[in-house]
Design a protein around this motif. Sequence first.
Motif, PDB file in Angstrom:
ATOM      1  N   GLY A 105       0.812  -1.209   0.000  1.00  0.00           N
ATOM      2  CA  GLY A 105       0.000   0.000   0.000  1.00  0.00           C
ATOM      3  C   GLY A 105       0.845   1.259   0.000  1.00  0.00           C
ATOM      4  N   GLU A 106       1.948   1.233   0.749  1.00  0.00           N
ATOM      5  CA  GLU A 106       2.825   2.403   0.822  1.00  0.00           C
ATOM      6  C   GLU A 106       3.503   2.679  -0.513  1.00  0.00           C
ATOM      7  N   LEU A 107       3.909   1.613  -1.203  1.00  0.00           N
ATOM      8  CA  LEU A 107       4.593   1.763  -2.493  1.00  0.00           C
ATOM      9  C   LEU A 107       3.626   1.753  -3.674  1.00  0.00           C
ATOM     10  N   GLU A 108       2.353   1.398  -3.387  1.00  0.00           N
ATOM     11  CA  GLU A 108       1.324   1.305  -4.424  1.00  0.00           C
ATOM     12  C   GLU A 108       1.763   0.371  -5.550  1.00  0.00           C
ATOM     13  N   ILE A 109       2.175  -0.831  -5.140  1.00  0.00           N
ATOM     14  CA  ILE A 109       2.539  -1.849  -6.109  1.00  0.00           C
ATOM     15  C   ILE A 109       1.572  -3.016  -5.997  1.00  0.00           C
ATOM     16  N   THR A 110       1.338  -3.678  -7.098  1.00  0.00           N
ATOM     17  CA  THR A 110       0.354  -4.759  -7.116  1.00  0.00           C
ATOM     18  C   THR A 110       0.951  -6.108  -7.491  1.00  0.00           C
ATOM     19  N   ARG A 111       2.200  -6.119  -7.936  1.00  0.00           N
ATOM     20  CA  ARG A 111       2.764  -7.364  -8.433  1.00  0.00           C
ATOM     21  C   ARG A 111       3.885  -7.868  -7.529  1.00  0.00           C
ATOM     22  N   THR A 112       3.889  -9.170  -7.308  1.00  0.00           N
ATOM     23  CA  THR A 112       4.919  -9.785  -6.471  1.00  0.00           C
ATOM     24  C   THR A 112       6.314  -9.505  -7.026  1.00  0.00           C
ATOM     25  N   PHE A 113       6.443  -9.531  -8.334  1.00  0.00           N
ATOM     26  CA  PHE A 113       7.744  -9.252  -8.953  1.00  0.00           C
ATOM     27  C   PHE A 113       8.275  -7.887  -8.514  1.00  0.00           C
TER      28      PHE A 113
END
Length: 202
Positions: free
Chosen positions: A80-88
């Motif tokens: 949530g802090e980095l706003e990333i959605t992918r495990t990679f």
Amino acid sequence: MSLPLIIFGGGFDPPHISHVLTATWAASVFPDSDLWIVPCWKHSFGKEMASFRHRYEMCQRAFGHLTASSSLVQISAIEGELEITRTFDLVTRLKEDQPDRDIKLLVGEDNLAVSNQWYKWDEILKMAGLIVVGREGKEGKRWNEHLWAPKMPRISSTDIRAAVGDPLELHDGELQWPSWVPHLVPRRVLEYIRYHGLYNCK
């Protein structure tokens, strides 16, 4: 030198007893590793979920006994802090910060069955090992050199969401969830769901 890191990611929509058992197993079997329980920011395949804040707060309640008993276990809001959605992207970011750190992903066997849909799956495996959690009712399969956890109860977050959104009506007019729900979802999570009216809860 940093401790090995185990990442237990998921939607946790909502977190249920199989999630709790999985995390408890990992914390017990790998007591000298950091264990991060990581609710995803958004679903990688675009599936609609409760807000990140709600799922993060439910994780705090579901796994609170683990975080209270060990400083190595934490609920991480990193996606949530980095706003990333992918495990990679997550593993890449962690490896950039600590390239020599041993990272393992704690994943369900059903996730491996659709690994071809994961973004840069082969690249993920170059950066992180796997700890695979079997699921009750599945035949089970050995995935090369990956570590295996015991099979966990087959519990569906989808079924839980449907049940709390469509409670049974008792003879005295009161609404109550099906009797199996309180046995499969931590009580503090259910209290949170009811208080915030999640999943069209009545």
